[in-house]
Design a protein around this motif. Structure first.
Motif, PDB file in Angstrom:
ATOM      1  N   ALA A  88       0.839  -1.204   0.000  1.00 30.33           N
ATOM      2  CA  ALA A  88       0.000   0.000   0.000  1.00 30.33           C
ATOM      3  C   ALA A  88       0.867   1.245   0.000  1.00 30.33           C
ATOM      4  O   ALA A  88       1.984   1.245   0.531  1.00 30.33           O
ATOM      5  CB  ALA A  88      -0.938   0.006   1.207  1.00 30.33           C
ATOM      6  N   LEU A  89       0.312   2.297  -0.575  1.00 27.18           N
ATOM      7  CA  LEU A  89       1.032   3.560  -0.710  1.00 27.18           C
ATOM      8  C   LEU A  89       0.182   4.679  -0.142  1.00 27.18           C
ATOM      9  O   LEU A  89      -1.040   4.716  -0.328  1.00 27.18           O
ATOM     10  CB  LEU A  89       1.315   3.800  -2.202  1.00 27.18           C
ATOM     11  CG  LEU A  89       1.956   5.113  -2.656  1.00 27.18           C
ATOM     12  CD1 LEU A  89       2.696   4.850  -3.989  1.00 27.18           C
ATOM     13  CD2 LEU A  89       0.953   6.208  -2.858  1.00 27.18           C
ATOM     14  N   SER A  90       0.826   5.610   0.545  1.00 28.27           N
ATOM     15  CA  SER A  90       0.159   6.803   1.037  1.00 28.27           C
ATOM     16  C   SER A  90       0.862   8.030   0.482  1.00 28.27           C
ATOM     17  O   SER A  90       2.088   8.028   0.360  1.00 28.27           O
ATOM     18  CB  SER A  90       0.193   6.829   2.566  1.00 28.27           C
ATOM     19  OG  SER A  90      -0.069   8.120   3.051  1.00 28.27           O
ATOM     20  N   SER A  91       0.084   9.034   0.186  1.00 28.89           N
ATOM     21  CA  SER A  91       0.684  10.278  -0.304  1.00 28.89           C
ATOM     22  C   SER A  91       1.271  11.090   0.829  1.00 28.89           C
ATOM     23  O   SER A  91       1.929  12.098   0.598  1.00 28.89           O
ATOM     24  CB  SER A  91      -0.360  11.106  -1.052  1.00 28.89           C
ATOM     25  OG  SER A  91      -1.499  11.332  -0.232  1.00 28.89           O
ATOM     26  N   GLY A  92       1.047  10.652   2.075  1.00 31.88           N
ATOM     27  CA  GLY A  92       1.633  11.343   3.199  1.00 31.88           C
ATOM     28  C   GLY A  92       0.927  12.639   3.513  1.00 31.88           C
ATOM     29  O   GLY A  92      -0.156  12.908   3.012  1.00 31.88           O
ATOM     30  N   GLY A  93       1.540  13.429   4.361  1.00 30.21           N
ATOM     31  CA  GLY A  93       0.934  14.704   4.733  1.00 30.21           C
ATOM     32  C   GLY A  93      -0.302  14.495   5.553  1.00 30.21           C
ATOM     33  O   GLY A  93      -0.483  13.490   6.218  1.00 30.21           O
ATOM     34  N   SER A  94      -1.209  15.451   5.503  1.00 30.53           N
ATOM     35  CA  SER A  94      -2.409  15.383   6.316  1.00 30.53           C
ATOM     36  C   SER A  94      -3.560  14.707   5.593  1.00 30.53           C
ATOM     37  O   SER A  94      -4.569  14.367   6.202  1.00 30.53           O
ATOM     38  CB  SER A  94      -2.837  16.798   6.717  1.00 30.53           C
ATOM     39  OG  SER A  94      -3.118  17.572   5.567  1.00 30.53           O
ATOM     40  N   LEU A  98      -4.774   5.516   1.688  1.00 32.14           N
ATOM     41  CA  LEU A  98      -3.991   4.348   1.325  1.00 32.14           C
ATOM     42  C   LEU A  98      -4.475   3.807  -0.009  1.00 32.14           C
ATOM     43  O   LEU A  98      -5.672   3.560  -0.182  1.00 32.14           O
ATOM     44  CB  LEU A  98      -4.119   3.257   2.384  1.00 32.14           C
ATOM     45  CG  LEU A  98      -3.221   3.323   3.612  1.00 32.14           C
ATOM     46  CD1 LEU A  98      -3.545   2.172   4.549  1.00 32.14           C
ATOM     47  CD2 LEU A  98      -1.757   3.308   3.237  1.00 32.14           C
ATOM     48  N   THR A  99      -3.536   3.627  -0.932  1.00 32.54           N
ATOM     49  CA  THR A  99      -3.837   2.959  -2.194  1.00 32.54           C
ATOM     50  C   THR A  99      -3.216   1.580  -2.131  1.00 32.54           C
ATOM     51  O   THR A  99      -2.006   1.454  -1.947  1.00 32.54           O
ATOM     52  CB  THR A  99      -3.265   3.750  -3.379  1.00 32.54           C
ATOM     53  OG1 THR A  99      -3.867   5.046  -3.404  1.00 32.54           O
ATOM     54  CG2 THR A  99      -3.556   3.028  -4.688  1.00 32.54           C
ATOM     55  N   PHE A 100      -4.059   0.553  -2.278  1.00 30.67           N
ATOM     56  CA  PHE A 100      -3.607  -0.823  -2.140  1.00 30.67           C
ATOM     57  C   PHE A 100      -3.391  -1.483  -3.496  1.00 30.67           C
ATOM     58  O   PHE A 100      -4.085  -1.161  -4.469  1.00 30.67           O
ATOM     59  CB  PHE A 100      -4.649  -1.660  -1.382  1.00 30.67           C
ATOM     60  CG  PHE A 100      -4.695  -1.418   0.096  1.00 30.67           C
ATOM     61  CD1 PHE A 100      -5.449  -0.378   0.619  1.00 30.67           C
ATOM     62  CD2 PHE A 100      -3.990  -2.235   0.967  1.00 30.67           C
ATOM     63  CE1 PHE A 100      -5.504  -0.150   1.986  1.00 30.67           C
ATOM     64  CE2 PHE A 100      -4.044  -2.021   2.339  1.00 30.67           C
ATOM     65  CZ  PHE A 100      -4.794  -0.981   2.843  1.00 30.67           C
ATOM     66  N   GLY A 101      -2.459  -2.440  -3.522  1.00 33.59           N
ATOM     67  CA  GLY A 101      -2.374  -3.345  -4.649  1.00 33.59           C
ATOM     68  C   GLY A 101      -3.437  -4.423  -4.523  1.00 33.59           C
ATOM     69  O   GLY A 101      -4.184  -4.455  -3.544  1.00 33.59           O
ATOM     70  N   LYS A 102      -3.490  -5.323  -5.512  1.00 36.43           N
ATOM     71  CA  LYS A 102      -4.524  -6.353  -5.493  1.00 36.43           C
ATOM     72  C   LYS A 102      -4.197  -7.508  -4.561  1.00 36.43           C
ATOM     73  O   LYS A 102      -5.047  -8.341  -4.283  1.00 36.43           O
ATOM     74  CB  LYS A 102      -4.755  -6.880  -6.907  1.00 36.43           C
ATOM     75  CG  LYS A 102      -5.377  -5.839  -7.829  1.00 36.43           C
ATOM     76  CD  LYS A 102      -5.684  -6.427  -9.193  1.00 36.43           C
ATOM     77  CE  LYS A 102      -6.355  -5.375 -10.080  1.00 36.43           C
ATOM     78  NZ  LYS A 102      -6.701  -5.914 -11.405  1.00 36.43           N
TER      79      LYS A 102
ATOM     80  N   GLN B  37     -13.781  -3.280  -0.400  1.00 38.39           N
ATOM     81  CA  GLN B  37     -12.972  -4.362  -0.956  1.00 38.39           C
ATOM     82  C   GLN B  37     -13.857  -5.325  -1.721  1.00 38.39           C
ATOM     83  O   GLN B  37     -14.606  -6.106  -1.124  1.00 38.39           O
ATOM     84  CB  GLN B  37     -12.189  -5.098   0.127  1.00 38.39           C
ATOM     85  CG  GLN B  37     -11.209  -6.108  -0.439  1.00 38.39           C
ATOM     86  CD  GLN B  37     -10.304  -6.714   0.609  1.00 38.39           C
ATOM     87  OE1 GLN B  37     -10.597  -6.683   1.792  1.00 38.39           O
ATOM     88  NE2 GLN B  37      -9.169  -7.256   0.166  1.00 38.39           N
ATOM     89  N   VAL B  38     -13.755  -5.276  -3.022  1.00 31.28           N
ATOM     90  CA  VAL B  38     -14.470  -6.195  -3.892  1.00 31.28           C
ATOM     91  C   VAL B  38     -13.667  -7.490  -3.976  1.00 31.28           C
ATOM     92  O   VAL B  38     -12.431  -7.468  -3.904  1.00 31.28           O
ATOM     93  CB  VAL B  38     -14.653  -5.564  -5.283  1.00 31.28           C
ATOM     94  CG1 VAL B  38     -15.275  -6.541  -6.253  1.00 31.28           C
ATOM     95  CG2 VAL B  38     -15.481  -4.290  -5.193  1.00 31.28           C
ATOM     96  N   LEU B  39     -14.338  -8.598  -4.126  1.00 33.05           N
ATOM     97  CA  LEU B  39     -13.680  -9.903  -4.158  1.00 33.05           C
ATOM     98  C   LEU B  39     -12.542  -9.937  -5.175  1.00 33.05           C
ATOM     99  O   LEU B  39     -12.718  -9.560  -6.337  1.00 33.05           O
ATOM    100  CB  LEU B  39     -14.712 -10.979  -4.493  1.00 33.05           C
ATOM    101  CG  LEU B  39     -14.348 -12.415  -4.158  1.00 33.05           C
ATOM    102  CD1 LEU B  39     -14.142 -12.578  -2.658  1.00 33.05           C
ATOM    103  CD2 LEU B  39     -15.412 -13.377  -4.655  1.00 33.05           C
ATOM    104  N   GLY B  40     -11.363 -10.332  -4.704  1.00 30.45           N
ATOM    105  CA  GLY B  40     -10.221 -10.456  -5.602  1.00 30.45           C
ATOM    106  C   GLY B  40      -9.420  -9.184  -5.794  1.00 30.45           C
ATOM    107  O   GLY B  40      -8.451  -9.163  -6.553  1.00 30.45           O
ATOM    108  N   GLY B  42      -7.733  -5.423  -3.888  1.00 29.42           N
ATOM    109  CA  GLY B  42      -7.320  -4.804  -2.646  1.00 29.42           C
ATOM    110  C   GLY B  42      -8.345  -3.777  -2.204  1.00 29.42           C
ATOM    111  O   GLY B  42      -9.201  -3.361  -2.986  1.00 29.42           O
ATOM    112  N   PRO B  43      -8.282  -3.357  -0.946  1.00 24.90           N
ATOM    113  CA  PRO B  43      -9.205  -2.333  -0.466  1.00 24.90           C
ATOM    114  C   PRO B  43      -9.062  -1.043  -1.266  1.00 24.90           C
ATOM    115  O   PRO B  43      -7.954  -0.668  -1.646  1.00 24.90           O
ATOM    116  CB  PRO B  43      -8.774  -2.126   0.993  1.00 24.90           C
ATOM    117  CG  PRO B  43      -8.082  -3.392   1.364  1.00 24.90           C
ATOM    118  CD  PRO B  43      -7.393  -3.851   0.122  1.00 24.90           C
TER     119      PRO B  43
END
Lengths: 110, 114
Positions: A88-94, A98-102, B37-40, B42-43
């Motif tokens: 997961a990635l955050s742009s930080g700051g205030s 969180l942007t997650f991978g699959k 979070q959809v199946l398969g 990430g959130p």
């Protein structure tokens, strides 16, 4: 735009073998990177984050800004490491988002 | 501390209905975020609230709304439900919601839209 790519949906290794879960990101600023883990029937929890530079349960991850990667590594996998792993990635700051991978499902075979 | 709690655990609705999901953060945490979070997958980030103010919003339609109460608990509301809204909805709390904060996730609410 923020994007996180985990190229492997599934990863299977034997106990005692090294393991590497790949994570690449796309972000124009200075990101904060995290690895979250979800064990069977448990909630999502933080495994480690790059600013801490610490090893948790034997796992380490190094932020490589040149390759925009944050791969998760462990020299000797254990059966209890079997879980779903999310980068997961955050742009930080205030403005915390969180942007997650699959995710990558790691299976450690005995 | 029980950690982040969410209710209900499971929910079944039909298309067009409205749903309200609830979240109680860890004691002392002032920031709550919602993820779908959809199946398969990430959130995916929906909202962040800090001190009862919306601090961030993801790429979701206006059918999705949220609010945070003085005790820092939060509600996520979804109107005019679509089949595609079927997902696990996660709530996460953190002390101040800053970019380096650790987010603590709840167990989620499983929403099924028929």
């Amino acid at each position: 735009a923020q994007r996180v790519t985990q190229p492997e949906k599934l990863l299977s290794v034997f106990k005692g073998a090294p393991v590497e879960l790949k994570c690449n990101y796309s972000y124009s600023g200075s990101p904060e990177l995290f690895w979250y883990v979800q064990y069977s029937r448990q909630r999502l929890q933080l495994l480690l984050r790059h600013i801490s530079r610490e090893s948790i349960k034997g796992f380490t991850a190094d932020l490589n800004k040149g390759e925009t990667s944050f791969h998760l590594k462990k020299p000797f996998a254990q059966e209890e490491d079997s879980a779903m792993y999310y980068c997961a990635l955050s742009s930080g700051g205030s403005n915390y988002k969180l942007t997650f991978g699959k995710g990558t499902l790691l299976t450690v075979n005995p | 501390d029980a950690g982040v709690t969410q209710s209900p655990t499971h929910l079944i609705k039909t298309r067009g209905q409205h749903v309200t999901l609830r979240c109680s953060p860890i004691s002392g945490h002032k920031s709550v975020s919602w993820y779908q979070q959809v199946l398969g997958q990430g959130p995916q980030f929906i909202f962040q609230y800090y001190e009862k103010e919306e601090r961030g919003r993801g790429n979701f339609p206006d059918r999705f709304s949220a609010r945070q109460f003085p005790n820092y608990s939060s509600e996520l509301n979804v109107n005019a439900l679509l089949l595609g809204d079927s997902a696990l909805y996660l709530c996460a709390s953190s002390p101040i919601g800053g970019g380096t904060d650790t987010q603590y996730f709840g167990p989620g609410t499983r929403l099924t839209v028929l």
